[in-house]
Design a protein around this motif. Structure first.
Motif, PDB file in Angstrom:
ATOM      1  N   THR A  33       0.859  -1.186   0.000  1.00  0.00           N
ATOM      2  CA  THR A  33       0.000   0.000   0.000  1.00  0.00           C
ATOM      3  C   THR A  33       0.896   1.236   0.000  1.00  0.00           C
ATOM      4  OG1 THR A  33      -0.103   0.033   2.429  1.00  0.00           O
ATOM      5  CG2 THR A  33      -1.845  -1.155   1.240  1.00  0.00           C
ATOM      6  N   VAL A  34       0.391   2.337  -0.542  1.00  0.00           N
ATOM      7  CA  VAL A  34       1.124   3.602  -0.564  1.00  0.00           C
ATOM      8  C   VAL A  34       0.766   4.393   0.686  1.00  0.00           C
ATOM      9  CG1 VAL A  34       1.502   5.769  -1.782  1.00  0.00           C
ATOM     10  CG2 VAL A  34       1.231   3.632  -3.081  1.00  0.00           C
ATOM     11  N   ASP A  35       1.765   4.626   1.532  1.00  0.00           N
ATOM     12  CA  ASP A  35       1.543   5.428   2.740  1.00  0.00           C
ATOM     13  C   ASP A  35       1.469   6.913   2.396  1.00  0.00           C
ATOM     14  OD1 ASP A  35       1.505   3.239   4.363  1.00  0.00           O
ATOM     15  OD2 ASP A  35       3.529   3.504   5.172  1.00  0.00           O
ATOM     16  N   ARG A  36       2.441   7.358   1.628  1.00  0.00           N
ATOM     17  CA  ARG A  36       2.469   8.761   1.238  1.00  0.00           C
ATOM     18  C   ARG A  36       3.429   8.928   0.061  1.00  0.00           C
ATOM     19  NH1 ARG A  36       5.131   7.872   5.848  1.00  0.00           N
ATOM     20  NH2 ARG A  36       7.268   8.661   6.141  1.00  0.00           N
ATOM     21  N   ARG A  37       3.270  10.029  -0.629  1.00  0.00           N
ATOM     22  CA  ARG A  37       4.124  10.341  -1.778  1.00  0.00           C
ATOM     23  C   ARG A  37       4.323  11.846  -1.815  1.00  0.00           C
ATOM     24  NH1 ARG A  37       1.488   7.813  -6.081  1.00  0.00           N
ATOM     25  NH2 ARG A  37       3.002   6.107  -6.234  1.00  0.00           N
ATOM     26  N   PHE A  38       5.558  12.267  -2.023  1.00  0.00           N
ATOM     27  CA  PHE A  38       5.795  13.708  -2.157  1.00  0.00           C
ATOM     28  C   PHE A  38       6.836  13.952  -3.243  1.00  0.00           C
ATOM     29  CE2 PHE A  38       8.302  12.089   1.397  1.00  0.00           C
ATOM     30  CZ  PHE A  38       9.585  12.563   1.150  1.00  0.00           C
ATOM     31  N   ASP A  39       6.693  15.099  -3.890  1.00  0.00           N
ATOM     32  CA  ASP A  39       7.531  15.444  -5.025  1.00  0.00           C
ATOM     33  C   ASP A  39       8.911  15.909  -4.571  1.00  0.00           C
ATOM     34  OD1 ASP A  39       5.472  14.890  -6.802  1.00  0.00           O
ATOM     35  OD2 ASP A  39       4.704  16.939  -6.755  1.00  0.00           O
ATOM     36  N   LEU A  40       9.891  15.622  -5.410  1.00  0.00           N
ATOM     37  CA  LEU A  40      11.262  16.080  -5.208  1.00  0.00           C
ATOM     38  C   LEU A  40      11.753  16.794  -6.457  1.00  0.00           C
ATOM     39  CD1 LEU A  40      13.202  13.037  -3.667  1.00  0.00           C
ATOM     40  CD2 LEU A  40      12.403  15.066  -2.461  1.00  0.00           C
ATOM     41  N   ILE A  41      12.601  17.778  -6.249  1.00  0.00           N
ATOM     42  CA  ILE A  41      13.364  18.367  -7.345  1.00  0.00           C
ATOM     43  C   ILE A  41      14.827  18.060  -7.083  1.00  0.00           C
ATOM     44  CG2 ILE A  41      14.001  20.483  -8.555  1.00  0.00           C
ATOM     45  CD1 ILE A  41      11.285  21.613  -7.823  1.00  0.00           C
ATOM     46  N   GLN A  42      15.479  17.535  -8.090  1.00  0.00           N
ATOM     47  CA  GLN A  42      16.879  17.113  -7.966  1.00  0.00           C
ATOM     48  C   GLN A  42      17.773  18.147  -8.639  1.00  0.00           C
ATOM     49  OE1 GLN A  42      18.646  13.850 -10.499  1.00  0.00           O
ATOM     50  NE2 GLN A  42      18.291  12.705  -8.611  1.00  0.00           N
ATOM     51  N   PHE A  43      18.855  18.493  -7.951  1.00  0.00           N
ATOM     52  CA  PHE A  43      19.798  19.501  -8.439  1.00  0.00           C
ATOM     53  C   PHE A  43      21.208  18.918  -8.480  1.00  0.00           C
ATOM     54  CE2 PHE A  43      16.424  21.817  -6.306  1.00  0.00           C
ATOM     55  CZ  PHE A  43      16.231  22.965  -7.071  1.00  0.00           C
ATOM     56  N   VAL A  44      22.009  19.361  -9.429  1.00  0.00           N
ATOM     57  CA  VAL A  44      23.431  19.028  -9.484  1.00  0.00           C
ATOM     58  C   VAL A  44      24.227  20.317  -9.315  1.00  0.00           C
ATOM     59  CG1 VAL A  44      25.308  18.178 -10.942  1.00  0.00           C
ATOM     60  CG2 VAL A  44      23.145  16.956 -10.867  1.00  0.00           C
ATOM     61  N   ALA A  45      25.289  20.247  -8.511  1.00  0.00           N
ATOM     62  CA  ALA A  45      26.102  21.424  -8.216  1.00  0.00           C
ATOM     63  C   ALA A  45      26.909  21.859  -9.422  1.00  0.00           C
ATOM     64  CB  ALA A  45      27.031  21.130  -7.042  1.00  0.00           C
ATOM     65  N   PRO A  46      27.215  23.149  -9.511  1.00  0.00           N
ATOM     66  CA  PRO A  46      28.103  23.608 -10.577  1.00  0.00           C
ATOM     67  C   PRO A  46      29.531  23.121 -10.357  1.00  0.00           C
ATOM     68  CG  PRO A  46      27.629  25.389  -9.050  1.00  0.00           C
ATOM     69  CD  PRO A  46      26.758  24.235  -8.642  1.00  0.00           C
ATOM     70  N   GLU A  47      30.317  23.161 -11.400  1.00  0.00           N
ATOM     71  CA  GLU A  47      31.732  22.802 -11.286  1.00  0.00           C
ATOM     72  C   GLU A  47      32.421  23.741 -10.293  1.00  0.00           C
ATOM     73  OE1 GLU A  47      33.134  20.271 -12.608  1.00  0.00           O
ATOM     74  OE2 GLU A  47      31.736  19.637 -14.187  1.00  0.00           O
ATOM     75  N   ALA A  57      15.453  18.668  -3.113  1.00  0.00           N
ATOM     76  CA  ALA A  57      14.594  19.551  -2.326  1.00  0.00           C
ATOM     77  C   ALA A  57      13.160  19.104  -2.519  1.00  0.00           C
ATOM     78  CB  ALA A  57      14.759  20.998  -2.765  1.00  0.00           C
ATOM     79  N   GLY A  58      12.357  19.236  -1.467  1.00  0.00           N
ATOM     80  CA  GLY A  58      10.943  18.949  -1.611  1.00  0.00           C
ATOM     81  C   GLY A  58      10.312  19.860  -2.643  1.00  0.00           C
ATOM     82  N   GLY A  59       9.392  19.326  -3.417  1.00  0.00           N
ATOM     83  CA  GLY A  59       8.807  20.094  -4.508  1.00  0.00           C
ATOM     84  C   GLY A  59       8.088  21.348  -4.060  1.00  0.00           C
ATOM     85  N   THR A  60       7.679  21.414  -2.792  1.00  0.00           N
ATOM     86  CA  THR A  60       6.991  22.600  -2.272  1.00  0.00           C
ATOM     87  C   THR A  60       7.885  23.459  -1.389  1.00  0.00           C
ATOM     88  OG1 THR A  60       6.146  21.348  -0.366  1.00  0.00           O
ATOM     89  CG2 THR A  60       4.764  21.405  -2.349  1.00  0.00           C
ATOM     90  N   ASN A  61       9.157  23.104  -1.276  1.00  0.00           N
ATOM     91  CA  ASN A  61      10.080  23.843  -0.414  1.00  0.00           C
ATOM     92  C   ASN A  61      10.685  25.008  -1.204  1.00  0.00           C
ATOM     93  OD1 ASN A  61      12.019  24.763   1.374  1.00  0.00           O
ATOM     94  ND2 ASN A  61      12.730  22.736   1.958  1.00  0.00           N
ATOM     95  N   ALA A  62       9.908  26.085  -1.314  1.00  0.00           N
ATOM     96  CA  ALA A  62      10.324  27.210  -2.155  1.00  0.00           C
ATOM     97  C   ALA A  62      11.616  27.846  -1.661  1.00  0.00           C
ATOM     98  CB  ALA A  62       9.206  28.250  -2.216  1.00  0.00           C
ATOM     99  N   THR A  63      11.821  27.873  -0.337  1.00  0.00           N
ATOM    100  CA  THR A  63      13.037  28.491   0.208  1.00  0.00           C
ATOM    101  C   THR A  63      14.284  27.738  -0.241  1.00  0.00           C
ATOM    102  OG1 THR A  63      11.820  29.295   2.141  1.00  0.00           O
ATOM    103  CG2 THR A  63      14.220  29.161   2.324  1.00  0.00           C
ATOM    104  N   ALA A  64      14.263  26.406  -0.125  1.00  0.00           N
ATOM    105  CA  ALA A  64      15.414  25.607  -0.539  1.00  0.00           C
ATOM    106  C   ALA A  64      15.629  25.706  -2.047  1.00  0.00           C
ATOM    107  CB  ALA A  64      15.221  24.159  -0.120  1.00  0.00           C
ATOM    108  N   ILE A  65      14.554  25.677  -2.805  1.00  0.00           N
ATOM    109  CA  ILE A  65      14.673  25.754  -4.259  1.00  0.00           C
ATOM    110  C   ILE A  65      15.312  27.074  -4.663  1.00  0.00           C
ATOM    111  CG2 ILE A  65      13.345  25.883  -6.414  1.00  0.00           C
ATOM    112  CD1 ILE A  65      11.347  23.911  -5.035  1.00  0.00           C
TER     113      ILE A  65
END
Length: 230
Positions: free
Chosen positions: A82-96, A200-208
């Protein structure tokens, strides 16, 4: 040879590729399925081309009621879970050349785990468990002996190392300590010959906004899906 991703690279399925390569020594395995010990982390690794047999093997590795997390683009979940919960992520890669050593940052070890657990319980940067420190190198900042900020390494798909568990005690926020630790952890990752990435969480505007201002590049939009064996 570690497996090679056929769907958008190893970063679309980082737990599976970490468990198949750098973290193979931590992995519990059955067939093509990989799982971190629960005291290390919650992640289940399934191959890109998931089959019914893979789901059966995953179910066989878990007890009824046990929860695990998938970090990857969404996929259909069979009736054995069963699915307990699901939340969106945004994945970032650091600059050189993003990393920068911090003279105040100290390497944290097993003796620091009680303080690390207390800080992460207070700040909730994501799952942190008694053996999470086995993922990789963790750094901390102290004031008057107290651990006030920390961050470290988590998933290690080939060519990359994830920055994770970055958190600051509420009494010491607004001083840029988190950014300092992100750069310090990234410096060690660069020195290891890998590229830093994070989520970062998809709704975490500060981190994004922060990661965007630091020059990070968005690589994937994915999710964490927490599933429980029926």
């Amino acid at each position: 040879m570690p497996p090679t991703s056929t769907r958008g690279g190893v970063l679309t399925n980082p737990a599976y590729y970490a468990l198949s390569a750098a973290h193979a020594g931590l992995a519990e395995t059955r067939g093509r399925v990989r799982l971190y010990p629960q005291e290390v982390g919650p992640f289940l690794g399934l191959p890109d081309d998931v089959t019914d047999q893979d789901w059966a093997d995953a179910a066989a590795m878990l007890d009824a009621g046990q929860s695990v997390a998938l970090m990857r683009p969404d996929l259909p979940i069979p009736d054995t879970f069963t699915v307990d919960r699901r939340f969106d992520l945004i994945q970032f890669v650091a600059p050189e050349s993003f990393g920068a050593d911090d003279p105040e940052a100290v390497v944290l070890g097993p003796e620091d785990v009680p303080e690390m657990l207390a800080l992460t319980l207070l700040t909730e940067p994501g799952p942190f468990r008694p053996r999470t420190i086995e993922f990789g190198r963790y750094l901390g900042l102290r004031r008057d002996g107290e651990l006030i900020a920390m961050g470290g390494e988590r998933l290690r798909p080939p060519g990359y190392i994830e920055i994770s568990a970055v958190c600051t005690h509420p009494d010491h926020r607004g001083q840029g300590l988190g950014t300092r630790l992100i750069r310090a952890v990234a410096a060690g990752i660069h020195q290891a010959g890998a590229r830093p990435f994070l989520h970062a969480g998809g709704t975490n505007a500060t981190a994004i906004r922060l990661y965007d201002s630091l020059g990070f590049t968005v690589t994937n939009q994915m999710s964490v899906t927490v599933i429980e064996k029926v």
